[in-house]
Design an enzyme around this catalytic site. Structure first.
Site, PDB file in Angstrom:
ATOM      1  N   ASP A 260     -51.312 -36.004  39.228  1.00 51.13           N
ATOM      2  CA  ASP A 260     -52.578 -35.535  38.691  1.00 51.13           C
ATOM      3  C   ASP A 260     -52.598 -33.995  38.804  1.00 51.13           C
ATOM      4  O   ASP A 260     -51.722 -33.385  39.415  1.00 51.13           O
ATOM      5  CB  ASP A 260     -53.748 -36.197  39.443  1.00 51.13           C
ATOM      6  CG  ASP A 260     -55.011 -36.220  38.587  1.00 51.13           C
ATOM      7  OD1 ASP A 260     -55.897 -37.040  38.854  1.00 51.13           O
ATOM      8  OD2 ASP A 260     -55.099 -35.403  37.650  1.00 51.13           O
TER       9      ASP A 260
HETATM   10  C1  GLC Z   1     -58.047 -34.653  36.053  1.00 51.12           C
HETATM   11  C2  GLC Z   1     -58.200 -36.116  36.330  1.00 51.12           C
HETATM   12  C3  GLC Z   1     -57.259 -37.002  35.560  1.00 51.12           C
HETATM   13  C4  GLC Z   1     -56.984 -36.367  34.209  1.00 51.12           C
HETATM   14  C5  GLC Z   1     -56.205 -35.091  34.465  1.00 51.12           C
HETATM   15  C6  GLC Z   1     -55.891 -34.350  33.171  1.00 51.12           C
HETATM   16  O1  GLC Z   1     -58.233 -33.911  37.194  1.00 51.12           O
HETATM   17  O2  GLC Z   1     -58.151 -36.532  37.695  1.00 51.12           O
HETATM   18  O3  GLC Z   1     -57.879 -38.291  35.440  1.00 51.12           O
HETATM   19  O4  GLC Z   1     -56.235 -37.240  33.390  1.00 51.12           O
HETATM   20  O5  GLC Z   1     -56.887 -34.225  35.356  1.00 51.12           O
HETATM   21  O6  GLC Z   1     -57.065 -33.870  32.589  1.00 51.12           O
END
Ligand code: GLC
Length: 716
Positions: A260
């Site tokens: 993430d």
């Molecule tokens: C965010 C979220 C994740 C998302 C990623 C890209 O912090 O936790 O669910 O897909 O970043 O935006």
């Protein structure tokens, strides 16, 4: 996985620096600063050189088709490896045509509809340059204080698995690959507080939290995303046992694992890794193939490989998986994939897609209370009051390229349906902490003219989703004030409630004759709600998360354990030495699986083809469902089990099947479910997934709290 010749050749040509860059994902704003992407910021501690930016393997949050075209072309032009970019975006509940948030959509209990919604969003997304979406999110969520319950489908592992698979099927059919997230147990933060510690037993992790990810892998998603959270003392990105032992080993996942946003580098503030070099070493050795929005790989992997702390073979395996995904998407032959601004303009918000979004919103709303005031007659003089009476802020979080301006408000929806305008008066703001009561008088005097008052209330759209936990999940105080003033008029009040989570509706329940929970219904929200309020459609949604009576009950979920001193009758009583509160009931205000209709369904004659099942056999459960009301409707028939005595205590109820059926007024049907050992299986005390012989209760009904029961014995 043996990389094909093309990949093998690329691996031979790539330098260690090229490979580290290929394993890095950056915000597209680095390539196109004016991208129409949602600005989630470019973290300034990335310290990227121009060569780094030219050589990255993937980008996220790049905006629309034009942006995608520019980003892909710029990258191809400047990158010396000429390896095409992987373009990823959060298409969570629609791309431009926004359907209800996933927690709402799950309440449809309609996997076909979910698949159709995902398919629609994939078609819109692929023409806008999306190769892979960061969806489905299948985290188990039991605490409504956590803002991201909005993105889940709730508190049941079985349902989350079924819904997650439906999303994956729909995305794939629509031409977009997907990413199951957030592995693992991100949905269990202490206190419901975002990014907080997750500390659950390894048993509960495996039995309840890992189930939905494992189930989703059966649909072969391209990616799995690792989560931010600490899990039992070690950040997930450091959990080799989970990432290598379980995910890649036991489950055999050979796709791409992506971290993430910044999560690899967050092992430093977690207190697990001393510096970025350590982060890179840990993450690479755990085969986290793409580092999203941190640059520990770029700055450290080449040295780590030269120093033997990360093997060249491990690195090549990571790069090969990323290249294989690009190959599977056909990006080497066509680096622009399906990007096509013209086609994008044709499909986005087309009537067909709006119709799907409208149907999804109709099936996702849940009728929680109705003393008969609903459905409203077309001639009924109703006044719409409250912050949501004419609000376009009903898309919810993670609304991708959706535009609030394109959403139909309730007032617009009613006008579209009835062909006449209605009175809509805000009365107060939507803000959680708003105290401004100056608009309430106007709302009350408008309502005084009405036969029925429709109070459109709820939490602000930006108070659920990521980084949006709430410690108090009641309806904002000023809105309660408005309700109390309206209630003094002595007219029936219909509450239409908006939110991305279960909210505490105890006061609303007392003051209102009917409650329609609309969640965050998306682009067609107003039209869908109007259709339900005036009976053109019959509500059929059923809750997939329990609604607490008070926030002190959180986390509250239906599939809990009995305890050694289970409370008997659900009444408030003095000290009684059983598992209860002195000041609150144990039961939720509205339970999992609950939802009303304008008609009534009765259940009878739950039968089992045999009261005894032997190993290897199966038993059929059948229940008669009758529509005893005066209008047609849809009912979700739910099958639950209880394993009465086992080597590990089992929940008082577990959902094991659901079927949504349509019944005309007066019609009956027998709904059947197959039960075999897999239905009864759990991780036994020996850690084996198996069913243990003994007594089970089989239950069927229209809610977790309203079931018929029959006894089944499993014999060896
Ligand atoms: C965010 C979220 C994740 C998302 C990623 C890209 O912090 O936790 O669910 O897909 O970043 O935006």
């Amino acid at each position: 996985m043996q990389p094909g010749n093309k990949i093998r050749k690329l691996l031979e040509e790539m330098t260690l620096e090229d490979k580290a860059r290929q394993l890095t994902q950056i915000n597209a704003l680095y390539i196109k600063p004016t991208a129409k992407a949602e600005v989630t910021g470019v973290s300034d501690d990335m310290r990227l050189s121009d060569d780094d930016i030219r050589g990255v393997g993937s980008v996220l949050n790049f905006g629309d088709a034009e942006d995608a075209q520019f980003v892909r072309a710029t990258h191809l032009e400047n990158s010396h490896s000429k390896i095409p970019l992987l373009m990823m975006q959060d298409v969570i509940h629609g791309y431009r045509t926004i359907f209800p948030v996933p927690l709402a959509l799950g309440c449809s209990f309609d996997t076909q509809l979910v698949e159709e919604c995902a398919h629609m969003s994939a078609v819109e997304a692929k023409y806008n340059g999306v190769d892979v979406t960061f969806s489905p999110m299948v985290d188990l969520a039991r605490d409504a204080r956590w803002g991201r319950v909005m993105e889940t489908t709730g508190e049941d592992p079985f349902l989350n698995g079924e819904m997650g698979k439906a999303f994956i099927r729909g995305y794939k059919r629509g031409g977009v690959e997907c990413c199951v997230k957030h592995f693992a147990a991100y949905g269990a933060p202490e206190g419901g507080r975002e990014y907080n510690t997750t500390d659950i037993s390894e048993r509960n992790l495996r039995e309840y939290y890992l189930r939905s990810y494992a189930e989703c892998l059966k649909e072969k998603p391209a990616m799995v995303m690792t989560s931010f959270n600490l899990l039992n003392g070690i950040p997930v990105n450091g959990r080799s046992d989970l990432l290598l032992g379980y995910l890649r080993g036991e489950l055999g996942f050979d796709g791409v694992v992506i971290s993430d946003y910044g999560a690899v580098r967050e092992m430093i503030p977690h207190g697990y890794a001393e510096d970025e070099r350590e982060c890179a070493r840990i993450a690479a050795n755990n085969c986290i193939d793409i580092e999203m929005m941190s640059s520990t790989y770029i700055h450290n992997l080449p040295d780590l490989v030269r120093g033997g702390e990360v093997s060249a073979e491990k690195l090549n395996g990571m790069v090969a998986r990323v290249l294989a995904l690009k190959q599977k998407l056909g990006l080497f032959e066509n680096p622009y994939n399906a990007t096509d601004a013209e086609k994008a303009a044709e499909v986005c918000l087309c009537e067909e897609h709006r119709a799907i979004a409208r149907r999804a919103a109709i099936k996702s709303c849940v009728l929680l209370k109705n003393d008969g005031v609903l459905p409203l007659g077309a001639q009924c003089k109703s006044v719409f009051v409250g912050p949501y009476a004419d609000s376009k802020d009903i898309l919810g979080g993670w609304a991708c390229a959706g535009r609030k301006s394109e959403a139909a408000t309730i007032a617009e929806g009613v006008k579209n349906l009835l062909g006449r305008s209605v009175t809509a008066v805000k009365g107060c703001d939507v803000g959680l902490l708003s105290t401004d009561e100056s608009g309430i008088d106007e709302a009350v005097s408008a309502a005084a003219e009405a036969d029925v008052i429709v109070a459109c209330i709820g939490e602000p759209a930006d108070c659920s989703g990521e980084a949006s936990s709430r410690a108090d999940i009641s309806i904002p105080r000023v809105q309660v004030k408005l309700l109390e003033r309206l209630s003094a008029l002595g007219k029936p009040i219909v509450a239409v409630v908006f939110g991305g989570r279960p909210q505490v509706l105890t006061v609303v329940e007392k003051l209102c004759s009917a409650i329609l929970y609309a969640w965050q219904p998306g682009t067609e929200g107003g039209n869908a709600i109007a259709s339900l309020l005036y009976g053109q459609s019959n509500p059929s949604g059923k809750l997939t998360m329990s609604f607490p009576r008070s926030v002190g009950q959180c986390p509250i979920y239906y599939n809990s354990f009995s305890t050694g001193r289970p409370k008997g009758e659900d009444i408030l009583s003095n000290c009684c030495y059983n598992s209860s509160y002195r000041d609150e009931l144990n039961s939720p205000l509205y339970p999992f699986g609950y939802g009303l209709s304008y008609t009534r369904f009765e259940y009878s004659a739950l039968t089992l083809s045999s009261p005894v099942m032997r190993r290897g056999e199966e038993v059929e459960a059948g229940v008669t469902v009758s529509n005893v009301g005066d209008c047609d409707g849809e009912e979700t028939v739910q099958l639950y089990i209880r394993d009465l005595f086992a080597s590990v205590v089992r929940p008082v109820k577990e959902l094991k099947g659901f079927k949504k059926i349509a019944l005309r007024a007066g019609e009956s049907a027998v709904v059947t479910f197959k039960i075999d050992e897999s239905t009864l299986a759990f991780y036994t005390a020996d850690g084996v997934l198996a069913a243990e012989r003994g007594k089970f209760i089989i239950m069927a009904g229209g809610s977790s709290q309203n079931v018929l029961s029959a006894e089944l014995r499993l014999e060896d």
